[in-house]
Design a protein around this motif. Structure first.
Motif, PDB file in Angstrom:
ATOM      1  N   GLU A   1       0.832  -1.202  -0.097  1.00 27.14           N
ATOM      2  CA  GLU A   1       0.098  -0.089  -0.069  1.00 27.14           C
ATOM      3  C   GLU A   1       0.784   1.263  -0.016  1.00 27.14           C
ATOM      4  OE1 GLU A   1      -3.756   0.489  -0.083  1.00 27.14           O
ATOM      5  OE2 GLU A   1      -2.677  -1.497  -1.094  1.00 27.14           O
ATOM      6  N   LYS A   2       1.875   1.170   0.598  1.00 25.64           N
ATOM      7  CA  LYS A   2       2.999   2.289   0.303  1.00 25.64           C
ATOM      8  C   LYS A   2       3.300   2.620  -1.030  1.00 25.64           C
ATOM      9  CE  LYS A   2       4.601   2.058   5.194  1.00 25.64           C
ATOM     10  NZ  LYS A   2       5.601   1.584   6.235  1.00 25.64           N
ATOM     11  N   ILE A   3       3.655   1.640  -1.812  1.00 26.30           N
ATOM     12  CA  ILE A   3       4.184   1.812  -3.032  1.00 26.30           C
ATOM     13  C   ILE A   3       3.117   1.749  -4.145  1.00 26.30           C
ATOM     14  CG2 ILE A   3       6.374   0.759  -2.378  1.00 26.30           C
ATOM     15  CD1 ILE A   3       5.369  -2.037  -3.678  1.00 26.30           C
ATOM     16  N   ARG A   4       1.929   1.411  -3.689  1.00 26.18           N
ATOM     17  CA  ARG A   4       0.816   1.428  -4.961  1.00 26.18           C
ATOM     18  C   ARG A   4       0.663   2.752  -5.403  1.00 26.18           C
ATOM     19  NH1 ARG A   4      -4.698   1.149  -5.088  1.00 26.18           N
ATOM     20  NH2 ARG A   4      -5.015   1.185  -2.957  1.00 26.18           N
ATOM     21  N   PRO A   5       0.257   3.811  -4.761  1.00 28.68           N
ATOM     22  CA  PRO A   5       0.144   5.211  -4.990  1.00 28.68           C
ATOM     23  C   PRO A   5       1.095   5.651  -6.124  1.00 28.68           C
ATOM     24  CG  PRO A   5       0.126   5.207  -2.663  1.00 28.68           C
ATOM     25  CD  PRO A   5       0.611   3.815  -3.157  1.00 28.68           C
ATOM     26  N   GLN A   6       2.521   5.395  -6.175  1.00 32.20           N
ATOM     27  CA  GLN A   6       3.151   5.789  -7.192  1.00 32.20           C
ATOM     28  C   GLN A   6       2.792   4.977  -8.695  1.00 32.20           C
ATOM     29  OE1 GLN A   6       5.505   7.780  -7.465  1.00 32.20           O
ATOM     30  NE2 GLN A   6       6.288   7.192  -9.484  1.00 32.20           N
ATOM     31  N   LEU A   7       2.393   3.800  -8.413  1.00 34.98           N
ATOM     32  CA  LEU A   7       2.085   2.997  -9.620  1.00 34.98           C
ATOM     33  C   LEU A   7       0.531   3.566 -10.182  1.00 34.98           C
ATOM     34  CD1 LEU A   7       1.892   0.724 -11.513  1.00 34.98           C
ATOM     35  CD2 LEU A   7       0.853  -0.626  -9.811  1.00 34.98           C
ATOM     36  N   MET A   8      -0.369   4.119  -9.278  1.00 33.63           N
ATOM     37  CA  MET A   8      -1.412   4.569  -9.654  1.00 33.63           C
ATOM     38  C   MET A   8      -1.370   5.840 -10.407  1.00 33.63           C
ATOM     39  SD  MET A   8      -3.755   2.426  -8.941  1.00 33.63           S
ATOM     40  CE  MET A   8      -5.135   3.268  -8.905  1.00 33.63           C
ATOM     41  N   THR A   9      -0.451   6.702  -9.733  1.00 37.34           N
ATOM     42  CA  THR A   9      -0.011   7.842 -10.511  1.00 37.34           C
ATOM     43  C   THR A   9       0.479   7.732 -11.897  1.00 37.34           C
ATOM     44  OG1 THR A   9       0.499   9.028  -8.261  1.00 37.34           O
ATOM     45  CG2 THR A   9       1.520  10.066 -10.385  1.00 37.34           C
ATOM     46  N   LEU A  10       1.380   6.687 -12.129  1.00 45.03           N
ATOM     47  CA  LEU A  10       1.792   6.603 -13.423  1.00 45.03           C
ATOM     48  C   LEU A  10       0.850   6.156 -14.430  1.00 45.03           C
ATOM     49  CD1 LEU A  10       5.066   4.518 -12.428  1.00 45.03           C
ATOM     50  CD2 LEU A  10       5.157   6.682 -13.642  1.00 45.03           C
ATOM     51  N   LEU A  11       0.011   5.400 -13.897  1.00 47.06           N
ATOM     52  CA  LEU A  11      -1.147   4.853 -14.855  1.00 47.06           C
ATOM     53  C   LEU A  11      -2.111   6.023 -14.823  1.00 47.06           C
ATOM     54  CD1 LEU A  11      -1.980   1.646 -13.113  1.00 47.06           C
ATOM     55  CD2 LEU A  11      -0.852   1.693 -15.419  1.00 47.06           C
ATOM     56  N   LYS A  12      -2.530   6.795 -14.114  1.00 47.06           N
ATOM     57  CA  LYS A  12      -3.353   7.967 -14.384  1.00 47.06           C
ATOM     58  C   LYS A  12      -2.785   8.967 -15.393  1.00 47.06           C
ATOM     59  CE  LYS A  12      -5.764  11.457 -11.919  1.00 47.06           C
ATOM     60  NZ  LYS A  12      -6.057  12.030 -10.618  1.00 47.06           N
ATOM     61  N   ASN A  13      -1.362   8.986 -15.432  1.00 49.09           N
ATOM     62  CA  ASN A  13      -0.808  10.067 -16.209  1.00 49.09           C
ATOM     63  C   ASN A  13      -0.369   9.416 -17.627  1.00 49.09           C
ATOM     64  OD1 ASN A  13      -0.762  12.026 -14.494  1.00 49.09           O
ATOM     65  ND2 ASN A  13       1.088  11.465 -13.579  1.00 49.09           N
ATOM     66  N   LYS A  14      -0.905   8.153 -17.808  1.00 45.72           N
ATOM     67  CA  LYS A  14      -0.882   7.358 -18.927  1.00 45.72           C
ATOM     68  C   LYS A  14       0.603   7.005 -19.515  1.00 45.72           C
ATOM     69  CE  LYS A  14      -5.244   7.954 -19.718  1.00 45.72           C
ATOM     70  NZ  LYS A  14      -6.135   6.845 -19.519  1.00 45.72           N
ATOM     71  N   ASP A  15       1.658   7.012 -18.176  1.00 42.50           N
ATOM     72  CA  ASP A  15       3.034   6.892 -18.481  1.00 42.50           C
ATOM     73  C   ASP A  15       2.944   5.115 -18.545  1.00 42.50           C
ATOM     74  OD1 ASP A  15       5.685   6.649 -18.731  1.00 42.50           O
ATOM     75  OD2 ASP A  15       5.962   7.844 -16.809  1.00 42.50           O
ATOM     76  N   LEU A  16       2.479   4.469 -19.487  1.00 47.89           N
ATOM     77  CA  LEU A  16       2.348   3.112 -19.242  1.00 47.89           C
ATOM     78  C   LEU A  16       3.540   2.357 -19.315  1.00 47.89           C
ATOM     79  CD1 LEU A  16      -0.653   2.888 -21.860  1.00 47.89           C
ATOM     80  CD2 LEU A  16      -0.791   3.104 -19.656  1.00 47.89           C
ATOM     81  N   ASN A  17       4.613   2.698 -20.100  1.00 50.43           N
ATOM     82  CA  ASN A  17       5.710   1.933 -20.042  1.00 50.43           C
ATOM     83  C   ASN A  17       6.441   2.177 -18.688  1.00 50.43           C
ATOM     84  OD1 ASN A  17       5.611   1.398 -22.737  1.00 50.43           O
ATOM     85  ND2 ASN A  17       6.684   3.202 -23.328  1.00 50.43           N
ATOM     86  N   ASN A  18       6.425   3.170 -17.965  1.00 52.31           N
ATOM     87  CA  ASN A  18       7.047   3.336 -16.766  1.00 52.31           C
ATOM     88  C   ASN A  18       6.241   2.530 -15.808  1.00 52.31           C
ATOM     89  OD1 ASN A  18       9.492   4.550 -17.098  1.00 52.31           O
ATOM     90  ND2 ASN A  18       8.549   6.511 -17.141  1.00 52.31           N
ATOM     91  N   ALA A  19       4.960   2.496 -15.906  1.00 49.76           N
ATOM     92  CA  ALA A  19       4.001   1.987 -15.176  1.00 49.76           C
ATOM     93  C   ALA A  19       4.111   0.523 -15.099  1.00 49.76           C
ATOM     94  CB  ALA A  19       2.533   2.133 -15.494  1.00 49.76           C
ATOM     95  N   TYR A  20       4.215  -0.125 -16.486  1.00 48.44           N
ATOM     96  CA  TYR A  20       4.665  -1.487 -16.783  1.00 48.44           C
ATOM     97  C   TYR A  20       5.763  -1.891 -16.004  1.00 48.44           C
ATOM     98  CZ  TYR A  20       5.798  -6.026 -19.020  1.00 48.44           C
ATOM     99  OH  TYR A  20       6.447  -7.132 -19.139  1.00 48.44           O
ATOM    100  N   THR A  21       6.710  -1.212 -15.809  1.00 49.90           N
ATOM    101  CA  THR A  21       8.109  -1.469 -15.395  1.00 49.90           C
ATOM    102  C   THR A  21       8.168  -1.470 -13.943  1.00 49.90           C
ATOM    103  OG1 THR A  21       9.357  -0.674 -17.373  1.00 49.90           O
ATOM    104  CG2 THR A  21      10.739  -0.842 -15.146  1.00 49.90           C
ATOM    105  N   TYR A  22       7.471  -0.375 -13.434  1.00 50.55           N
ATOM    106  CA  TYR A  22       7.231  -0.322 -11.946  1.00 50.55           C
ATOM    107  C   TYR A  22       6.446  -1.188 -11.427  1.00 50.55           C
ATOM    108  CZ  TYR A  22       6.406   2.066  -7.488  1.00 50.55           C
ATOM    109  OH  TYR A  22       6.456   2.333  -6.210  1.00 50.55           O
ATOM    110  N   ASN A  23       5.363  -1.822 -12.162  1.00 53.48           N
ATOM    111  CA  ASN A  23       4.692  -3.029 -11.559  1.00 53.48           C
ATOM    112  C   ASN A  23       5.205  -4.174 -11.546  1.00 53.48           C
ATOM    113  OD1 ASN A  23       1.929  -4.392 -11.098  1.00 53.48           O
ATOM    114  ND2 ASN A  23       2.275  -5.139 -13.005  1.00 53.48           N
ATOM    115  N   LYS A  24       5.949  -4.285 -12.598  1.00 53.33           N
ATOM    116  CA  LYS A  24       6.885  -5.663 -12.824  1.00 53.33           C
ATOM    117  C   LYS A  24       8.080  -5.851 -11.856  1.00 53.33           C
ATOM    118  CE  LYS A  24       9.643  -8.288 -16.211  1.00 53.33           C
ATOM    119  NZ  LYS A  24      10.259  -8.518 -17.487  1.00 53.33           N
ATOM    120  N   ASN A  25       8.566  -4.736 -11.485  1.00 51.12           N
ATOM    121  CA  ASN A  25       9.818  -4.892 -10.776  1.00 51.12           C
ATOM    122  C   ASN A  25       9.643  -4.561  -9.360  1.00 51.12           C
ATOM    123  OD1 ASN A  25      11.299  -5.506 -12.956  1.00 51.12           O
ATOM    124  ND2 ASN A  25      11.835  -3.382 -13.580  1.00 51.12           N
TER     125      ASN A  25
END
Length: 219
Positions: free
Chosen positions: A138-162
């Motif tokens: 829950e501490k790291i999920r907000p960063q992923l949600m922000t990337l997804l909201k901003n449509k920064d999908l490549n970084n969102a994919y990498t952040y989610n995966k790693n």
């Protein structure tokens, strides 16, 4: 031993039929009361064990199922949102965010229910590790949600995966470990209930035999 038996037999012979019947009936009544008390106490113990099975392990298994479903659906939502965005399809972030929150709520409510019902030290230890991992996620999920909201999908994919998905996988592993402990606890309650039942049956049979034997001796 034989002399004692002979004395008892001789003493019984000298008693009147009325006296023998009263004594016989008295013994039967006393033993009947004892049998009833033993059965009532035993059934109360068994009922308590059965209640623990339903309130504990069976409820816990349902909670674990909710946690696993929530985690699986959560990752499915993330993957679907990224795939849709990369494909150029329109993606509803608000609907996606709402589904994510529902999955997280399902997980946290399952953990809360487990926290209220798990009663063994091994299960509590794993549950504490599970709660710690969920807090980490829950501490790291907000960063992923922000990337997804901003449509920064490549970084969102990498952040989610790693970063985020490994934590989710750890939560799944701990859920499976806790499920194994819960199943073992349920089997333990079941075996204990069965043993209590057999003991009660044995006591009842012994007391019944004693009552019949005493009745025969006195008539």
């Amino acid at each position: 031993m034989n002399r004692l038996k002979e004395k008892l037999t001789e003493k019984l012979k000298n008693k009147s039929i009325n006296s023998k019947l009263k004594t016989s009936h008295g013994i039967i009544v006393v033993l009947s009361v004892i049998i009833a008390v033993v059965l009532l106490v035993g059934m109360t113990v068994i009922a308590g064990k059965v209640k623990k099975i339903f309130v504990g392990p069976m409820t816990n298994v349902s909670d674990i199922a909710d946690i696993k479903y929530g985690l699986t659906d959560l990752q499915s939502e993330i993957n679907s949102y990224i795939i849709a965005g990369n494909a150029g399809a329109g993606s509803d972030y608000n609907g996606f965010s709402s589904n994510m929150e529902a999955d997280v709520k399902l997980v946290t409510e399952g953990v809360q229910s487990l926290d209220e019902t798990i009663d063994n030290s091994e299960g509590k230890d794993v549950l504490e590790r599970l709660k710690s991992k969920i807090n980490e996620g829950e501490k790291i999920r907000p960063q992923l949600m922000t990337l997804l909201k901003n449509k920064d999908l490549n970084n969102a994919y990498t952040y989610n995966k790693n970063t985020y998905k490994p934590v989710v996988n750890d939560i799944k592993e701990l859920s499976l470990e806790l499920e194994s402990i819960i199943n073992a606890s349920g089997q333990s309650y079941y075996k204990s209930s069965m043993i209590s039942s057999y003991v009660l049956i044995g006591i009842g049979v012994v007391l019944l035999i004693i009552a019949v034997a005493a009745s025969v001796m006195l008539t």
